[in-house]
Design a protein around this motif. Sequence first.
Motif, short mmCIF file in Angstrom:
data_model
loop_
_atom_site.label_atom_id
_atom_site.label_comp_id
_atom_site.label_asym_id
_atom_site.label_seq_id
_atom_site.Cartn_x
_atom_site.Cartn_y
_atom_site.Cartn_z
N THR A 1 -0.06 -4.32 -2.01
CA THR A 1 1.10 -4.88 -1.31
C THR A 1 1.80 -3.82 -0.47
OG1 THR A 1 2.67 -4.33 -3.09
CG2 THR A 1 1.50 -6.43 -3.29
N LYS B 1 4.85 -3.09 -0.63
CA LYS B 1 5.73 -2.37 -1.55
C LYS B 1 5.00 -1.22 -2.22
CE LYS B 1 8.48 -3.06 -5.77
NZ LYS B 1 7.63 -2.31 -6.73
N GLN B 2 3.78 -1.46 -2.69
CA GLN B 2 3.01 -0.39 -3.31
C GLN B 2 2.68 0.70 -2.31
OE1 GLN B 2 -0.33 -2.46 -5.06
NE2 GLN B 2 0.79 -2.94 -6.94
N ASN C 1 -1.50 -1.07 -9.53
CA ASN C 1 -0.87 -1.97 -10.49
C ASN C 1 -0.48 -1.23 -11.77
OD1 ASN C 1 -0.90 -4.25 -8.92
ND2 ASN C 1 -2.75 -5.11 -9.86
N ASP D 1 3.54 -7.09 -10.91
CA ASP D 1 2.37 -6.82 -10.08
C ASP D 1 1.79 -8.11 -9.51
OD1 ASP D 1 2.43 -4.07 -10.46
OD2 ASP D 1 1.05 -4.12 -12.16
N GLY E 1 3.92 -9.49 -6.88
CA GLY E 1 4.09 -8.59 -5.72
C GLY E 1 5.52 -8.15 -5.50
#
Length: 434
Positions: free
Chosen positions: A138, A140-141, A290, A430, A433
């Motif tokens: 994502t 964000k990650q 994750n 996770d 998201g």
Amino acid sequence: MTLSTAQHNPGHVASWYAATAHDKTIRPVLDGAIEADVCIIGAGFTGVSAALELAEKGFSVVVLEGERIGFGASGRNGGQIVNGYSRDFETIERRFGPAIAHTLAMMSREGGEIIRNRVAKHGIDCDLRQGGFFAAFTPKQLREFEAVKKSCESYGISGMEMVSKADVGRYVASQRYVGGMIDTRGGHIHPLNLVVGEARAAESFGARIYENSRVVRVNIEGKRAVVNTAKGRVESRYLLVCGNAYLGNLLPRITERMMPVSSQVMVTEKLDPALLNRLLPADYCVEDANYVLDYYRRTSDNRLLYGGGIGYGGQDPANLTGIIRPNMIKTFPELANTRIDYAWSGNFALTLTRIPHVGRLSDTVYFSHGDSGHGVTTTHLLGKILGEAVAGHAERFDVWASLPSLPFPGGRAFRVPLTALGAWWYGLRDRLGV
């Protein structure tokens, strides 16, 4: 699906690592009473790293292993050289202050360097490869990776590079990722060949290693430690306790502050090298972002090794491939009909703080446990630091020993359900998201 159940290497789980180990020599069982400068409990990465460090310095060293060298996490893990710790430097600084954070940062890449140096110095054939890729599902990650890179650079650590979605294919041919980050100082190895190779190097300097010699009783009240196995006894000036997740109930002062956690690994049948060249063109190891992450890499004989899953308390799932095989197919749909030849599980030790638990039980009894999922590199670092402490240079050991450790909430009865509840929450985040 047909899994290998043959014991290719007696005393080990039926893993691809055990089947492809170069040195399957079974060391003797301790029988009788002996003495040494240093006795080490556990022949995994921590214990063997310390044994090699001390034997090279001229100490007489005895290592006691309840099963085989590398029987636990050291010989079953994903084989990835992942630098750093299970908590980022900013978290460490908030908890312990800037001086500790900067000191730990300076050590954070040393474990990988120790591995590379020992492989070169002692000629250890363990399929060492350079480079690791961290994959983001994502945006964000991906932003979190950018923050990690920026944080590392602020502590003087380089070697990370951001990877855009357009460039993901340079490292992994999967549509699941929106980008990621590479660590040029990461890499991957055959962990069982590494730890047995290091053990062989320690033996070349005079270390004595006994397998199938589980410690049943320890007396540390006198001036010299006395360690008993079923058939033998070791008396030593120093004792290093390095059993990690497989220590059992031998020393409750240590085990109450860590929890065994299982992870599952599987290895496919041999694949067409051209297919693997397309799926993993840089031959980097990969792990995703994750909370309950997957990790995978190519093996030296053209298989895909894929791991993941988590079992708090160290229990094996009923179906070893039940979680990770579907994830592998999501990552690489072209492997949907691929046979799985090996599947196994192994435990690592988790601490509540996710920082290794290092300390003393007396002036001459030291321990190190709880690398919390970053064990390949951290065990090598801390094994070396244990050796330094015994040799009279405890400055770095004392930094680690000064870090507070905490028991799990609810004690041993409730540590598993409470931790699993927290993992469920982060796993839900996770999946959503967020």
